[in-house]
Design a protein around this motif. Sequence first.
Motif: not given
Length: 567
Positions: A17-43
């Motif tokens: 599951l990859a979630l990308a969020l664009l935070l409030g940044a100055p007009s014309g330039a947006q900062a981006e960070v993503q986190g990738s995690v498995p949506s389900l882990v079974e053991v």
Amino acid sequence: MEPPAARAGARGASRLLALALLLGAPSGAQAEVQGSVPSLVEVMRGESATLDCTPLGTQGHFVLEWFLADRSGVRHRLASAEVQGSELQARVHDSRGRSPPYQLDSRGRLVLTNAQVGDERDYVCVVRAGAAGTTEATTQLRVFAKPEATEVIPNKGILSVTDNFAQEIAVCNSPNGNPAPQITWYRDGQRLEVPMEVNPDPTEHVHFWVGSPSTAEGWVREGESVQLFCRGDGSPSPEYTFFRLQDKQEDVLKTDLEGNLTLDGVQRAHSGTYGCRVEDYDAAEDAELSQTLELRVAYLDPLELSTGEELSVHLNSSTAVNCSVQGLPAPALRWTKDSIPLGNGPTLSLSKITFDSAGTYFCEASMPRVPLLSRTRSFKLLVEGPPEVKPEETQPQAKGSWREGDEVRLVCFARGFPEPKLSWSQLGGSPAEPAPGGQGWVSSSLTLKVTSALSRDGVSCEASNPHGNARHVFHFGAVAPQTAQAGVAVMAVAISVGLLLLVVAAFYCMRRKGRPGCCRRGEKGAPPPGEPELSHSGSERPEQTGLLLGSASGGARRGSGGFRDEC
């Protein structure tokens, strides 16, 4: 007992599951960070469960945190990891009584050693990367457990063949299995389709909560999809009915056997009271089979400024700009310029405005109680006024260090609004262009050779706009001649002096030639008439005779024809 077939597919495939969020940044330039995690882990129970969280789009420092989300939506911080140089420094904050405790490996993964059924929870990974933003993602842990050996306990009582209701013949127990095992009865090898009661306690408790992505206080962000979970402790799983209370009336939304309700793209109008009811008709009359909760949808409308996209003011004046916003919960406002905080609140006040005050100002609205929900609005401040000029210092600076013919590059900076025009007192100046560093400065350069005239008059740079003009004069001080030129001058003077001496000598000889008896050598004969004869003794040297002859007496040499004239 083996887990469902979905388990093998889930463990063999990487369902990320990859979630990308664009935070409030100055007009014309947006900062981006993503986190990738498995949506389900079974053991399986007893195995180690490793929950992975991979930050994407981070170039430098970041902090990774793991939270445990309980059924009420409250998050408990378990562990964190922070980049220190080239390494990831991990720390476990709270294991919540788990044994063995939670661990973080060198990659920031949360490790649950000897997983148990009680570890079946939602685990939230949050990545904070400063200006690059913040993101979060949730992974669900499922722990399967093989049931223990079955135990059959026969009914030792007396059974009646005349009763018209089902009677208990025996009880088959298969404890500690997850999910709850299915029990099938056989008689003489034939499967029996008979009613049975898996759990001696009918449903007694119902749990109803909001799943991810709710905040610790139960807020959900407008536009997101929200999951509502309802679980009863009866077995087999009962039927669940979801409803919404409006004007004390139940508006049924869904009925199913799974106990999950998804609300896609929630809006502020979806805020309100939601309920879940377990349809278990075997439950005791005093059992609480219904639960409700408040769904609170957080929203933040676009910001409004009291000015337009540009605001023009005069130098040394004052102004104020208001920023208004509508949102729930109440948002916090702050002003920034060039990423520097200027103050909190809706009003920005500026006094004694200078050219340094010009630039882009941002009004930022955020909600501390609802992370990742923010907005920004900006305007550009233009400061009108006469230009100001500053030079770029020239080298060398020492007095008398300039020499004739030295090449120098002069640079003149100016700023004002409207943008000033730059001109030079000498030809060859470059067109004005924006100077490095911004802040409204423009620059022009002029390259020329230093002369004595420039040393006397200087070189001026002038900036002008409709509000006035400003001027700067570059001075060079005393200008020394070049070394090579000095040598030529000395040689020229030496040659001139030598020529002058030759002319004087020639002139002297020409004057002497005009006198009788001068400058003649080897002539013999009688002396001119009127000049007395001098005796010549053998003891007198010719040099002395010559000196006597050349004396003021003017006497002539006398002899028998062997006298010479000397000049």
